[in-house]
Design an enzyme around this catalytic site. Structure first.
Site, PDB file in Angstrom:
ATOM      1  N   VAL A  27       0.483  -1.491  -0.114  1.00  0.00           N
ATOM      2  CA  VAL A  27      -0.524  -0.090  -0.056  1.00  0.00           C
ATOM      3  C   VAL A  27       0.279   0.984  -0.083  1.00  0.00           C
ATOM      4  O   VAL A  27       0.970   2.026  -1.017  1.00  0.00           O
ATOM      5  CB  VAL A  27      -0.719  -0.036   0.693  1.00  0.00           C
ATOM      6  CG1 VAL A  27      -2.094   1.313   1.541  1.00  0.00           C
ATOM      7  CG2 VAL A  27      -2.040  -1.211   1.127  1.00  0.00           C
ATOM      8  N   ILE A 130       2.771 -20.870   6.185  1.00  0.00           N
ATOM      9  CA  ILE A 130       3.688 -21.563   7.128  1.00  0.00           C
ATOM     10  C   ILE A 130       4.534 -22.974   6.592  1.00  0.00           C
ATOM     11  O   ILE A 130       5.748 -23.158   7.037  1.00  0.00           O
ATOM     12  CB  ILE A 130       3.087 -21.301   8.402  1.00  0.00           C
ATOM     13  CG1 ILE A 130       1.620 -22.442   7.983  1.00  0.00           C
ATOM     14  CG2 ILE A 130       2.982 -19.832   8.487  1.00  0.00           C
ATOM     15  CD1 ILE A 130       1.267 -23.039   9.529  1.00  0.00           C
ATOM     16  N   ASP A 131       4.014 -23.195   5.403  1.00  0.00           N
ATOM     17  CA  ASP A 131       4.350 -24.517   5.250  1.00  0.00           C
ATOM     18  C   ASP A 131       5.493 -24.554   4.212  1.00  0.00           C
ATOM     19  O   ASP A 131       6.744 -25.619   4.243  1.00  0.00           O
ATOM     20  CB  ASP A 131       3.325 -25.033   4.499  1.00  0.00           C
ATOM     21  CG  ASP A 131       1.904 -25.348   5.012  1.00  0.00           C
ATOM     22  OD1 ASP A 131       2.095 -25.768   5.586  1.00  0.00           O
ATOM     23  OD2 ASP A 131       1.331 -25.288   4.329  1.00  0.00           O
ATOM     24  N   GLU A 225       2.321 -33.392   9.329  1.00  0.00           N
ATOM     25  CA  GLU A 225       1.214 -33.807   9.447  1.00  0.00           C
ATOM     26  C   GLU A 225       1.231 -34.731   8.207  1.00  0.00           C
ATOM     27  O   GLU A 225       0.247 -35.345   7.860  1.00  0.00           O
ATOM     28  CB  GLU A 225       0.152 -32.432   9.173  1.00  0.00           C
ATOM     29  CG  GLU A 225       0.253 -31.918   8.348  1.00  0.00           C
ATOM     30  CD  GLU A 225      -0.412 -30.600   8.277  1.00  0.00           C
ATOM     31  OE1 GLU A 225      -1.320 -30.590   9.672  1.00  0.00           O
ATOM     32  OE2 GLU A 225      -0.422 -29.444   7.307  1.00  0.00           O
TER      33      GLU A 225
END
Length: 326
Positions: A27, A130-131, A225
């Protein structure tokens, strides 16, 4: 090359700490060049539903330290349909939007790219997940903060593991990649790190556990995970059945996606946001602002069908095995 007068920015997909720092940089850099700036709320859904707000310098004040995204975000599966994209394109045309900056991952970039190819505005992507698993960039905004959040939890769990002489299996995020797991595993002194890229079957895992058992009063396994959130409960159950050794399971979950962004995430997000505007000024489109070899760079968008980056440095796991076997 179309002269840019009006720009829109949006965040799409999962949130990542540092997104607000990137929005702020986008911005304020755009305003520096006299662009008129808008923000679409809730990702691509905002383009379809007409949820757009004007953004000035004050609108992004006091947000650099905040996690999440001030523009809100989400996954909008219907954007894969051309009729839905047509509605978004017509809305952007009505607003006379010349360029769009998308903060997100592979799916978000693919959606914006299709919109451009179908007559939509110029687009630039900023990798935020975040991965840390987007092909073409060594780093994605949010990764460092997520690792630090997970590590703080692991350190606390180790305190209680030591006090009670208990074993813990800690599951971290990462979808199909193991970047979070390997980094927090090494930093947290995990005895075993389980990654989807280097799959270990349950028999091999239990043999390793039995070999280590008794050497220490407590043991920690950090597991990615692996696209199966919560799978660690079944793994712990099988470990108990095959070895008689109990592992308490702790799934860190969405806590890794929130929190105050670290210095690294704030700085890189700010630099990437500013560079996105510079890329648009040069007439570039369908590009991603990447972090490559320690520098901010402009890179091609990842392949929408094969754009996932995977952890590949098995040597790090061998080093951790040596350090943590004692």
């Amino acid at each position: 090359m179309t002269e840019i007068k009006k720009l829109i920015v949006l965040t799409s997909g999962g949130d990542a700490p540092g997104m607000n720092a990137a929005i702020r940089a986008v911005v304020r850099t755009a305003l520096h060049y006299q662009f008129e700036v808008y923000g679409a709320t809730a990702g691509f859904a905002g383009l379809v539903n007409g949820q757009v707000v004007p953004l000035n310098s004050r609108a992004v004040a006091n947000c650099i330290q905040r996690g999440g995204t001030i523009l809100k975000t989400g996954r909008f599966e219907n954007f894969r349909f051309k009729a839905v994209r047509d509605k978004a394109r017509e809305f952007l045309k009505k607003l006379q939007i010349d360029a769009m900056i998308v903060l997100g991952g592979n799916g978000s970039f693919a959606g914006a790219s299709k919109l451009y190819q179908e007559g939509g505005p110029q687009m630039i992507g900023i990798p935020c997940t975040i991965d840390n698993d987007i092909q073409g960039t060594d780093y994605c905004i949010g990764f460092d903060t997520a690792c630090n959040t997970a590590l703080q939890a692991i350190d606390k769990i180790r305190d209680t593991a030591f006090s009670h002489e208990r074993n813990f299996l800690i599951e971290v995020m990462g979808r199909s990649s193991g970047f979070i797991a390997v980094n927090v595993g090494i930093a947290g002194g995990a005895e075993i790190i389980a990654l989807p890229e280097f799959h270990v079957d349950i028999d091999t895992l239990t043999q390793k556990i039995k070999k280590q058992h008794g050497k220490k009063s407590a043991s920690i396994i950090v597991a990615a995970e692996a696209n199966q959130p919560g799978h660690s409960f079944e793994v712990a159950k099988q470990i108990k059945e095959k070895t008689g050794i109990e592992y308490r399971v702790c799934v860190l979950g969405h806590t890794q996606r929130g929190g105050t962004p670290t210095v690294k995430d704030r700085v890189l997000a700010s630099l990437m946001g500013a560079q996105a505007i510079e890329a648009l000024k040069k007439g570039l489109t369908e590009k991603m602002i990447a972090y490559q070899n320690g520098k901010i760079a402009v890179a091609p968008l990842p392949d929408p069908d094969n754009g996932t980056r995977y952890f590949a440095d098995e040597a790090l796991l061998r080093v951790n095995n040596i350090i943590c076997a004692m």
